[in-house]
Design a protein around this motif. Structure first.
Motif, PDB file in Angstrom:
ATOM      1  N   PRO A   7      63.489  38.483 -46.430  1.00 48.71           N
ATOM      2  CA  PRO A   7      64.906  38.291 -46.754  1.00 48.71           C
ATOM      3  C   PRO A   7      65.146  37.489 -48.040  1.00 48.71           C
ATOM      4  O   PRO A   7      66.236  37.532 -48.591  1.00 48.71           O
ATOM      5  CB  PRO A   7      65.456  37.555 -45.532  1.00 48.71           C
ATOM      6  N   GLU A   8      64.137  36.787 -48.512  1.00 45.13           N
ATOM      7  CA  GLU A   8      64.275  36.045 -49.769  1.00 45.13           C
ATOM      8  C   GLU A   8      64.167  36.970 -50.977  1.00 45.13           C
ATOM      9  O   GLU A   8      64.561  36.600 -52.079  1.00 45.13           O
ATOM     10  CB  GLU A   8      63.185  34.959 -49.885  1.00 45.13           C
ATOM     11  N   VAL A   9      63.623  38.160 -50.761  1.00 44.10           N
ATOM     12  CA  VAL A   9      63.358  39.091 -51.863  1.00 44.10           C
ATOM     13  C   VAL A   9      64.287  40.303 -51.828  1.00 44.10           C
ATOM     14  O   VAL A   9      64.643  40.843 -52.872  1.00 44.10           O
ATOM     15  CB  VAL A   9      61.874  39.546 -51.840  1.00 44.10           C
ATOM     16  N   PHE A  10      64.689  40.731 -50.625  1.00 43.08           N
ATOM     17  CA  PHE A  10      65.486  41.947 -50.474  1.00 43.08           C
ATOM     18  C   PHE A  10      66.764  41.696 -49.671  1.00 43.08           C
ATOM     19  O   PHE A  10      66.806  40.846 -48.799  1.00 43.08           O
ATOM     20  CB  PHE A  10      64.673  43.033 -49.748  1.00 43.08           C
ATOM     21  N   ASP A  11      67.764  42.507 -49.971  1.00 43.79           N
ATOM     22  CA  ASP A  11      69.009  42.531 -49.208  1.00 43.79           C
ATOM     23  C   ASP A  11      69.435  43.992 -49.131  1.00 43.79           C
ATOM     24  O   ASP A  11      68.738  44.866 -49.649  1.00 43.79           O
ATOM     25  CB  ASP A  11      70.077  41.672 -49.886  1.00 43.79           C
ATOM     26  N   GLN A  12      70.565  44.245 -48.501  1.00 43.09           N
ATOM     27  CA  GLN A  12      71.099  45.596 -48.402  1.00 43.09           C
ATOM     28  C   GLN A  12      72.559  45.594 -48.817  1.00 43.09           C
ATOM     29  O   GLN A  12      73.288  44.643 -48.515  1.00 43.09           O
ATOM     30  CB  GLN A  12      71.007  46.126 -46.965  1.00 43.09           C
ATOM     31  N   GLY A  20      66.703  51.666 -43.950  1.00 45.57           N
ATOM     32  CA  GLY A  20      66.091  51.265 -42.693  1.00 45.57           C
ATOM     33  C   GLY A  20      66.133  49.766 -42.437  1.00 45.57           C
ATOM     34  O   GLY A  20      66.085  49.322 -41.295  1.00 45.57           O
ATOM     35  N   GLY A  21      66.191  48.968 -43.499  1.00 42.61           N
ATOM     36  CA  GLY A  21      66.315  47.519 -43.358  1.00 42.61           C
ATOM     37  C   GLY A  21      65.034  46.778 -43.062  1.00 42.61           C
ATOM     38  O   GLY A  21      65.071  45.559 -42.880  1.00 42.61           O
ATOM     39  N   GLN A  22      63.913  47.449 -43.012  1.00 42.63           N
ATOM     40  CA  GLN A  22      62.647  46.771 -42.720  1.00 42.63           C
ATOM     41  C   GLN A  22      62.301  45.749 -43.801  1.00 42.63           C
ATOM     42  O   GLN A  22      61.725  44.705 -43.507  1.00 42.63           O
ATOM     43  CB  GLN A  22      61.520  47.795 -42.570  1.00 42.63           C
ATOM     44  N   CYS A  23      62.671  46.050 -45.042  1.00 39.68           N
ATOM     45  CA  CYS A  23      62.384  45.131 -46.141  1.00 39.68           C
ATOM     46  C   CYS A  23      63.112  43.801 -45.962  1.00 39.68           C
ATOM     47  O   CYS A  23      62.539  42.731 -46.180  1.00 39.68           O
ATOM     48  CB  CYS A  23      62.746  45.767 -47.473  1.00 39.68           C
ATOM     49  N   VAL A  24      64.354  43.868 -45.536  1.00 42.03           N
ATOM     50  CA  VAL A  24      65.153  42.655 -45.349  1.00 42.03           C
ATOM     51  C   VAL A  24      64.605  41.832 -44.188  1.00 42.03           C
ATOM     52  O   VAL A  24      64.548  40.603 -44.264  1.00 42.03           O
ATOM     53  CB  VAL A  24      66.636  43.001 -45.116  1.00 42.03           C
ATOM     54  N   LEU A  25      64.172  42.496 -43.147  1.00 41.21           N
ATOM     55  CA  LEU A  25      63.582  41.777 -42.014  1.00 41.21           C
ATOM     56  C   LEU A  25      62.273  41.102 -42.400  1.00 41.21           C
ATOM     57  O   LEU A  25      61.995  39.986 -41.962  1.00 41.21           O
ATOM     58  CB  LEU A  25      63.349  42.737 -40.843  1.00 41.21           C
ATOM     59  N   ALA A  26      61.469  41.768 -43.230  1.00 41.04           N
ATOM     60  CA  ALA A  26      60.168  41.230 -43.613  1.00 41.04           C
ATOM     61  C   ALA A  26      60.273  40.164 -44.697  1.00 41.04           C
ATOM     62  O   ALA A  26      59.510  39.197 -44.688  1.00 41.04           O
ATOM     63  CB  ALA A  26      59.251  42.361 -44.087  1.00 41.04           C
ATOM     64  N   GLU A  68      54.283  43.040 -47.535  1.00 41.63           N
ATOM     65  CA  GLU A  68      54.486  43.593 -46.202  1.00 41.63           C
ATOM     66  C   GLU A  68      55.724  44.488 -46.167  1.00 41.63           C
ATOM     67  O   GLU A  68      55.705  45.571 -45.572  1.00 41.63           O
ATOM     68  CB  GLU A  68      54.634  42.470 -45.172  1.00 41.63           C
ATOM     69  N   ALA A  69      56.780  44.065 -46.815  1.00 43.45           N
ATOM     70  CA  ALA A  69      58.004  44.867 -46.864  1.00 43.45           C
ATOM     71  C   ALA A  69      57.745  46.220 -47.506  1.00 43.45           C
ATOM     72  O   ALA A  69      58.231  47.248 -47.021  1.00 43.45           O
ATOM     73  CB  ALA A  69      59.092  44.119 -47.628  1.00 43.45           C
ATOM     74  N   ALA A  70      56.973  46.231 -48.575  1.00 33.95           N
ATOM     75  CA  ALA A  70      56.642  47.494 -49.243  1.00 33.95           C
ATOM     76  C   ALA A  70      55.847  48.404 -48.308  1.00 33.95           C
ATOM     77  O   ALA A  70      56.085  49.615 -48.258  1.00 33.95           O
ATOM     78  CB  ALA A  70      55.865  47.228 -50.523  1.00 33.95           C
ATOM     79  N   GLN A  71      54.934  47.840 -47.550  1.00 38.84           N
ATOM     80  CA  GLN A  71      54.134  48.628 -46.618  1.00 38.84           C
ATOM     81  C   GLN A  71      54.972  49.155 -45.460  1.00 38.84           C
ATOM     82  O   GLN A  71      54.723  50.252 -44.958  1.00 38.84           O
ATOM     83  CB  GLN A  71      52.969  47.805 -46.082  1.00 38.84           C
ATOM     84  N   LEU A  72      55.960  48.386 -45.034  1.00 41.94           N
ATOM     85  CA  LEU A  72      56.798  48.774 -43.900  1.00 41.94           C
ATOM     86  C   LEU A  72      57.888  49.776 -44.264  1.00 41.94           C
ATOM     87  O   LEU A  72      58.436  50.426 -43.376  1.00 41.94           O
ATOM     88  CB  LEU A  72      57.465  47.534 -43.293  1.00 41.94           C
ATOM     89  N   CYS A  73      58.199  49.904 -45.535  1.00 44.11           N
ATOM     90  CA  CYS A  73      59.305  50.762 -45.966  1.00 44.11           C
ATOM     91  C   CYS A  73      59.059  52.214 -45.538  1.00 44.11           C
ATOM     92  O   CYS A  73      58.110  52.840 -45.989  1.00 44.11           O
ATOM     93  CB  CYS A  73      59.483  50.692 -47.477  1.00 44.11           C
ATOM     94  N   VAL A  83      71.715  50.521 -48.680  1.00 39.75           N
ATOM     95  CA  VAL A  83      70.625  50.711 -49.637  1.00 39.75           C
ATOM     96  C   VAL A  83      70.089  49.352 -50.076  1.00 39.75           C
ATOM     97  O   VAL A  83      70.841  48.385 -50.233  1.00 39.75           O
ATOM     98  CB  VAL A  83      71.104  51.550 -50.844  1.00 39.75           C
ATOM     99  N   VAL A  84      68.793  49.292 -50.272  1.00 38.19           N
ATOM    100  CA  VAL A  84      68.107  48.053 -50.644  1.00 38.19           C
ATOM    101  C   VAL A  84      68.649  47.482 -51.951  1.00 38.19           C
ATOM    102  O   VAL A  84      68.990  48.206 -52.879  1.00 38.19           O
ATOM    103  CB  VAL A  84      66.578  48.279 -50.741  1.00 38.19           C
ATOM    104  N   VAL A  85      68.710  46.148 -51.981  1.00 40.31           N
ATOM    105  CA  VAL A  85      69.064  45.397 -53.181  1.00 40.31           C
ATOM    106  C   VAL A  85      67.904  44.449 -53.444  1.00 40.31           C
ATOM    107  O   VAL A  85      67.508  43.685 -52.559  1.00 40.31           O
ATOM    108  CB  VAL A  85      70.365  44.589 -52.977  1.00 40.31           C
ATOM    109  N   LEU A  86      67.358  44.498 -54.638  1.00 44.73           N
ATOM    110  CA  LEU A  86      66.253  43.624 -55.014  1.00 44.73           C
ATOM    111  C   LEU A  86      66.823  42.304 -55.507  1.00 44.73           C
ATOM    112  O   LEU A  86      67.536  42.259 -56.509  1.00 44.73           O
ATOM    113  CB  LEU A  86      65.415  44.302 -56.105  1.00 44.73           C
ATOM    114  N   LEU A  87      66.536  41.231 -54.800  1.00 42.20           N
ATOM    115  CA  LEU A  87      67.037  39.910 -55.162  1.00 42.20           C
ATOM    116  C   LEU A  87      66.150  39.210 -56.176  1.00 42.20           C
ATOM    117  O   LEU A  87      66.624  38.385 -56.954  1.00 42.20           O
ATOM    118  CB  LEU A  87      67.158  39.027 -53.910  1.00 42.20           C
ATOM    119  N   ASN A  88      64.852  39.509 -56.152  1.00 42.39           N
ATOM    120  CA  ASN A  88      63.913  38.845 -57.051  1.00 42.39           C
ATOM    121  C   ASN A  88      62.774  39.792 -57.363  1.00 42.39           C
ATOM    122  O   ASN A  88      61.918  40.034 -56.508  1.00 42.39           O
ATOM    123  CB  ASN A  88      63.404  37.554 -56.407  1.00 42.39           C
ATOM    124  N   ALA A  89      62.735  40.326 -58.587  1.00 40.21           N
ATOM    125  CA  ALA A  89      61.704  41.282 -58.989  1.00 40.21           C
ATOM    126  C   ALA A  89      60.347  40.615 -59.202  1.00 40.21           C
ATOM    127  O   ALA A  89      59.318  41.299 -59.219  1.00 40.21           O
ATOM    128  CB  ALA A  89      62.126  42.008 -60.261  1.00 40.21           C
TER     129      ALA A  89
END
Length: 65
Positions: free
Chosen positions: A21-26, A13-19, A50-55, A32-38
């Protein structure tokens, strides 16, 4: 904070990247989500929560440590 993702649940859905972008990519091939920084720094943690809530697939899990 420790973030984990469940790629199997991700609906690209890409909501994580919008919320947060420093932490998630696709991934380019399927979105599919790519975690940039755990363990993001403090300044990125509110956006990561917020990204987790929006997913829409609940594929992002945030653990407070």
């Amino acid at each position: 904070m420790k973030i984990t993702i469940d790629e199997e649940k991700c609906c690209a859905g890409g909501q994580c990247v919008l919320a947060a972008p420093e932490v998630f990519d696709q991934r380019d091939e399927d979105g599919v989500v790519v975690l940039l920084n755990a363990a993001p720094p403090a300044e990125h943690q509110p956006a990561a929560r917020e990204a987790a809530q929006l997913c829409p697939a609940a594929a992002i899990h945030v653990q407070e440590v």
